[in-house]
Design a protein around this motif. Structure first.
Motif, PDB file in Angstrom:
ATOM      1  N   ILE A   8       0.848  -1.183   0.000  1.00 28.92           N
ATOM      2  CA  ILE A   8       0.000   0.000   0.000  1.00 28.92           C
ATOM      3  C   ILE A   8       0.887   1.237   0.000  1.00 28.92           C
ATOM      4  O   ILE A   8       1.841   1.328   0.777  1.00 28.92           O
ATOM      5  N   THR A   9       0.566   2.190  -0.853  1.00 21.97           N
ATOM      6  CA  THR A   9       1.335   3.439  -0.901  1.00 21.97           C
ATOM      7  C   THR A   9       0.411   4.622  -0.615  1.00 21.97           C
ATOM      8  O   THR A   9      -0.788   4.579  -0.894  1.00 21.97           O
ATOM      9  N   HIS A  10       1.020   5.682  -0.060  1.00 25.41           N
ATOM     10  CA  HIS A  10       0.243   6.884   0.216  1.00 25.41           C
ATOM     11  C   HIS A  10      -0.100   7.568  -1.100  1.00 25.41           C
ATOM     12  O   HIS A  10       0.750   7.772  -1.953  1.00 25.41           O
ATOM     13  N   TYR A  11      -1.401   7.916  -1.263  1.00 28.89           N
ATOM     14  CA  TYR A  11      -1.873   8.462  -2.534  1.00 28.89           C
ATOM     15  C   TYR A  11      -2.127   9.959  -2.458  1.00 28.89           C
ATOM     16  O   TYR A  11      -1.755  10.704  -3.362  1.00 28.89           O
ATOM     17  N   HIS A  12      -2.750  10.422  -1.368  1.00 27.20           N
ATOM     18  CA  HIS A  12      -3.108  11.825  -1.261  1.00 27.20           C
ATOM     19  C   HIS A  12      -3.451  12.147   0.194  1.00 27.20           C
ATOM     20  O   HIS A  12      -3.845  11.267   0.962  1.00 27.20           O
ATOM     21  N   GLN A  13      -3.306  13.403   0.535  1.00 27.69           N
ATOM     22  CA  GLN A  13      -3.744  13.888   1.849  1.00 27.69           C
ATOM     23  C   GLN A  13      -4.440  15.228   1.661  1.00 27.69           C
ATOM     24  O   GLN A  13      -3.973  16.095   0.910  1.00 27.69           O
ATOM     25  N   ASP A  14      -5.589  15.406   2.314  1.00 24.06           N
ATOM     26  CA  ASP A  14      -6.237  16.707   2.355  1.00 24.06           C
ATOM     27  C   ASP A  14      -6.539  17.040   3.811  1.00 24.06           C
ATOM     28  O   ASP A  14      -6.081  16.351   4.720  1.00 24.06           O
ATOM     29  N   LYS A  15      -7.289  18.086   4.049  1.00 21.05           N
ATOM     30  CA  LYS A  15      -7.556  18.506   5.426  1.00 21.05           C
ATOM     31  C   LYS A  15      -8.495  17.553   6.152  1.00 21.05           C
ATOM     32  O   LYS A  15      -8.633  17.626   7.374  1.00 21.05           O
ATOM     33  N   LEU A  16      -9.112  16.653   5.395  1.00 22.06           N
ATOM     34  CA  LEU A  16     -10.054  15.713   5.989  1.00 22.06           C
ATOM     35  C   LEU A  16      -9.415  14.377   6.333  1.00 22.06           C
ATOM     36  O   LEU A  16      -9.608  13.856   7.436  1.00 22.06           O
ATOM     37  N   ARG A  17      -8.627  13.815   5.382  1.00 23.95           N
ATOM     38  CA  ARG A  17      -8.168  12.433   5.545  1.00 23.95           C
ATOM     39  C   ARG A  17      -6.915  12.175   4.727  1.00 23.95           C
ATOM     40  O   ARG A  17      -6.512  12.981   3.888  1.00 23.95           O
ATOM     41  N   HIS A  18      -6.347  10.998   4.958  1.00 26.48           N
ATOM     42  CA  HIS A  18      -5.313  10.437   4.094  1.00 26.48           C
ATOM     43  C   HIS A  18      -5.973   9.407   3.179  1.00 26.48           C
ATOM     44  O   HIS A  18      -6.962   8.763   3.549  1.00 26.48           O
ATOM     45  N   TYR A  19      -5.387   9.222   2.004  1.00 24.56           N
ATOM     46  CA  TYR A  19      -5.894   8.255   1.035  1.00 24.56           C
ATOM     47  C   TYR A  19      -4.725   7.378   0.604  1.00 24.56           C
ATOM     48  O   TYR A  19      -3.616   7.863   0.390  1.00 24.56           O
ATOM     49  N   TRP A  20      -5.005   6.092   0.456  1.00 31.73           N
ATOM     50  CA  TRP A  20      -3.974   5.103   0.158  1.00 31.73           C
ATOM     51  C   TRP A  20      -4.349   4.336  -1.091  1.00 31.73           C
ATOM     52  O   TRP A  20      -5.528   4.227  -1.438  1.00 31.73           O
ATOM     53  N   LEU A  62     -26.272 -13.563  -8.886  1.00 31.65           N
ATOM     54  CA  LEU A  62     -26.594 -13.404 -10.299  1.00 31.65           C
ATOM     55  C   LEU A  62     -26.734 -14.751 -10.996  1.00 31.65           C
ATOM     56  O   LEU A  62     -25.948 -15.676 -10.762  1.00 31.65           O
ATOM     57  N   LYS A  63     -27.706 -14.847 -11.885  1.00 32.52           N
ATOM     58  CA  LYS A  63     -27.791 -16.000 -12.756  1.00 32.52           C
ATOM     59  C   LYS A  63     -26.673 -15.911 -13.809  1.00 32.52           C
ATOM     60  O   LYS A  63     -26.198 -14.810 -14.105  1.00 32.52           O
ATOM     61  N   PRO A  64     -26.242 -17.037 -14.361  1.00 33.70           N
ATOM     62  CA  PRO A  64     -25.242 -16.982 -15.432  1.00 33.70           C
ATOM     63  C   PRO A  64     -25.709 -16.086 -16.580  1.00 33.70           C
ATOM     64  O   PRO A  64     -26.855 -16.139 -17.011  1.00 33.70           O
ATOM     65  N   GLY A  65     -24.796 -15.230 -17.033  1.00 37.91           N
ATOM     66  CA  GLY A  65     -25.107 -14.312 -18.120  1.00 37.91           C
ATOM     67  C   GLY A  65     -25.810 -13.047 -17.688  1.00 37.91           C
ATOM     68  O   GLY A  65     -26.150 -12.213 -18.531  1.00 37.91           O
ATOM     69  N   ALA A  66     -26.026 -12.871 -16.372  1.00 33.60           N
ATOM     70  CA  ALA A  66     -26.761 -11.711 -15.873  1.00 33.60           C
ATOM     71  C   ALA A  66     -25.809 -10.566 -15.554  1.00 33.60           C
ATOM     72  O   ALA A  66     -24.669 -10.789 -15.145  1.00 33.60           O
ATOM     73  N   PRO A  67     -26.278  -9.314 -15.725  1.00 29.02           N
ATOM     74  CA  PRO A  67     -25.404  -8.167 -15.468  1.00 29.02           C
ATOM     75  C   PRO A  67     -25.514  -7.616 -14.051  1.00 29.02           C
ATOM     76  O   PRO A  67     -26.597  -7.563 -13.463  1.00 29.02           O
ATOM     77  N   LEU A  68     -24.377  -7.194 -13.533  1.00 28.83           N
ATOM     78  CA  LEU A  68     -24.296  -6.369 -12.334  1.00 28.83           C
ATOM     79  C   LEU A  68     -23.988  -4.956 -12.825  1.00 28.83           C
ATOM     80  O   LEU A  68     -22.940  -4.718 -13.429  1.00 28.83           O
ATOM     81  N   VAL A  69     -24.918  -4.032 -12.577  1.00 27.43           N
ATOM     82  CA  VAL A  69     -24.787  -2.676 -13.081  1.00 27.43           C
ATOM     83  C   VAL A  69     -24.513  -1.743 -11.911  1.00 27.43           C
ATOM     84  O   VAL A  69     -25.361  -1.576 -11.027  1.00 27.43           O
ATOM     85  N   LEU A  70     -23.314  -1.175 -11.894  1.00 23.95           N
ATOM     86  CA  LEU A  70     -22.896  -0.303 -10.811  1.00 23.95           C
ATOM     87  C   LEU A  70     -22.788   1.129 -11.292  1.00 23.95           C
ATOM     88  O   LEU A  70     -22.495   1.384 -12.468  1.00 23.95           O
ATOM     89  N   MET A  71     -22.993   2.046 -10.350  1.00 25.56           N
ATOM     90  CA  MET A  71     -22.695   3.447 -10.616  1.00 25.56           C
ATOM     91  C   MET A  71     -21.791   3.954  -9.505  1.00 25.56           C
ATOM     92  O   MET A  71     -22.095   3.814  -8.319  1.00 25.56           O
ATOM     93  N   THR A  72     -20.659   4.517  -9.894  1.00 25.77           N
ATOM     94  CA  THR A  72     -19.751   5.166  -8.958  1.00 25.77           C
ATOM     95  C   THR A  72     -18.808   6.043  -9.767  1.00 25.77           C
ATOM     96  O   THR A  72     -18.460   5.716 -10.903  1.00 25.77           O
ATOM     97  N   LYS A  73     -18.389   7.160  -9.213  1.00 23.45           N
ATOM     98  CA  LYS A  73     -17.421   8.008  -9.895  1.00 23.45           C
ATOM     99  C   LYS A  73     -16.060   7.322  -9.895  1.00 23.45           C
ATOM    100  O   LYS A  73     -15.698   6.622  -8.942  1.00 23.45           O
ATOM    101  N   LEU A  74     -15.291   7.553 -10.958  1.00 25.10           N
ATOM    102  CA  LEU A  74     -14.031   6.846 -11.146  1.00 25.10           C
ATOM    103  C   LEU A  74     -12.826   7.748 -10.916  1.00 25.10           C
ATOM    104  O   LEU A  74     -12.813   8.907 -11.332  1.00 25.10           O
ATOM    105  N   VAL A  75     -11.823   7.176 -10.266  1.00 25.95           N
ATOM    106  CA  VAL A  75     -10.533   7.840 -10.108  1.00 25.95           C
ATOM    107  C   VAL A  75      -9.866   7.950 -11.482  1.00 25.95           C
ATOM    108  O   VAL A  75      -9.809   6.971 -12.235  1.00 25.95           O
ATOM    109  N   ILE A  76      -9.351   9.130 -11.788  1.00 23.75           N
ATOM    110  CA  ILE A  76      -8.645   9.339 -13.058  1.00 23.75           C
ATOM    111  C   ILE A  76      -7.131   9.366 -12.824  1.00 23.75           C
ATOM    112  O   ILE A  76      -6.390   8.567 -13.397  1.00 23.75           O
ATOM    113  N   ASP A  77      -6.673  10.283 -11.994  1.00 23.59           N
ATOM    114  CA  ASP A  77      -5.257  10.373 -11.672  1.00 23.59           C
ATOM    115  C   ASP A  77      -5.097  11.214 -10.402  1.00 23.59           C
ATOM    116  O   ASP A  77      -6.066  11.777  -9.887  1.00 23.59           O
ATOM    117  N   LYS A  78      -3.875  11.319  -9.918  1.00 23.36           N
ATOM    118  CA  LYS A  78      -3.620  12.028  -8.661  1.00 23.36           C
ATOM    119  C   LYS A  78      -3.949  13.507  -8.758  1.00 23.36           C
ATOM    120  O   LYS A  78      -4.454  14.111  -7.806  1.00 23.36           O
TER     121      LYS A  78
END
Length: 225
Positions: A15-27, A151-167
Motif C-alpha cells: 500500500i502506498t500513500h496516494y493523497h492527503q487533504d484537510k479531511l483524511r489520508h488516502y492510500w 446473479l444468474k449466469p449471463g446476468a449483469p451487475l450494473v454499478l454506478m460510482t465516480k471513477l478515479v482518473i489520476d492524482k
C-alpha cells in the motif's frame, strides 16, 4: 502516518500513500489500484447513517429520476420484462426499483440501514443494480463476491460510482470530500475485478460499469476471496 488496513478488495499489503487533504489520508493498493481510506479515519456506523438520513431522495423528483436513468436505461436495454432484479443499497427512497417495476420487472430491494431483509440475499437474479454504493464499502471484495453469487449466469451487475482518473484530478475531486466515501475505483480497478470473476466489462458514460457474469461458471480467483 502509518496505515492499519490491508486492501479491502484484493487483500494486498503493498500500500502506498496516494493523497492527503484537510479531511483524511488516502492510500492506494499496488495490486488492484483501489484507492481507500484507512479504518482509523472512517466514520462510525452511527455517524454514517446520520449523513444518509439527511439525504433527500424523493420518489417524485424528476431530476433524481433522470440521474437514475443512467443505470435504468442500460438495464432495460439488456433485459426483457418480467425479469427478476435486485436493487442493492437502495437507500431510504428506492426510486430505481420503482422505475424498473414501472417497466415491468419484478424488483427486490436491500439496504443495510433502510431495507435490511436478509431473505432477498438468498435468491437468484436476472440483474442487480448497485447505484452509488460500492464507494461506501470498506470491504468491497465481500460485497462483490456476494452479488456475483446472486446473479444468474449471463446476468449483469450494473454499478454506478465516480471513477478515479489520476492524482492531479483526485486532489480537487469533490467526490472524495463526502466522508461516507471510503473506497474509490478506477477503470483499472474494475478491470481487475472483471478478470478475477471472468466477467465481461463495459463502461457506460463516466460512471456506470456493467459486469456480466459468465454463462459458464468459474470460481473466483483466491486473490479476492
Amino acid at each position: 502516518m502509518q496505515i492499519n488496513s490491508s486492501c479491502g478488495l484484493c487483500g494486498g499489503v503493498k500500500i502506498t500513500h496516494y493523497h492527503q487533504d484537510k479531511l483524511r489520508h488516502y492510500w492506494q493498493c499496488e495490486c488492484c489500484q483501489l484507492v481507500f481510506v484507512d479504518e482509523s479515519e472512517r466514520l462510525t456506523p452511527q455517524q454514517e447513517k446520520a449523513i444518509y438520513d439527511s439525504h433527500q431522495n424523493d420518489l417524485g423528483d424528476e431530476g433524481y429520476r433522470r440521474f437514475l436513468s443512467r443505470v435504468a436505461d442500460p438495464i432495460l436495454a439488456r433485459t426483457s420484462p418480467p425479469a427478476i432484479g435486485l436493487d442493492f443499497g437502495c437507500g431510504p427512497g428506492p426510486l430505481l426499483a420503482h422505475m424498473l417495476t414501472e417497466a415491468g420487472h419484478k424488483m427486490s430491494v436491500y439496504d443495510l440501514y433502510y431495507a435490511n431483509d436478509p431473505e432477498v440475499l438468498t435468491g437468484q437474479y436476472d440483474f442487480i443494480s448497485c447505484t452509488e454504493v460500492i464507494e461506501h464499502i470498506a470491504q468491497p471484495k465481500s460485497i462483490l463476491s456476494q452479488l456475483f453469487s446472486l446473479l444468474k449466469p449471463g446476468a449483469p451487475l450494473v454499478l454506478m460510482t465516480k471513477l478515479v482518473i489520476d492524482k492531479t484530478r483526485f486532489a480537487t475531486w469533490h467526490y472524495k470530500n463526502d466522508l461516507t466515501h471510503i473506497s474509490f475505483f478506477s477503470r483499472k480497478t474494475f478491470a481487475y475485478v472483471a478478470q478475477i470473476y471472468g466477467s465481461d466489462i463495459e463502461f457506460v458514460g463516466n460512471d456506470v460499469i456493467i459486469l456480466t457474469k459468465p454463462e459458464v461458471l468459474v470460481a473466483p480467483s483466491e486473490e479476492i476471496l
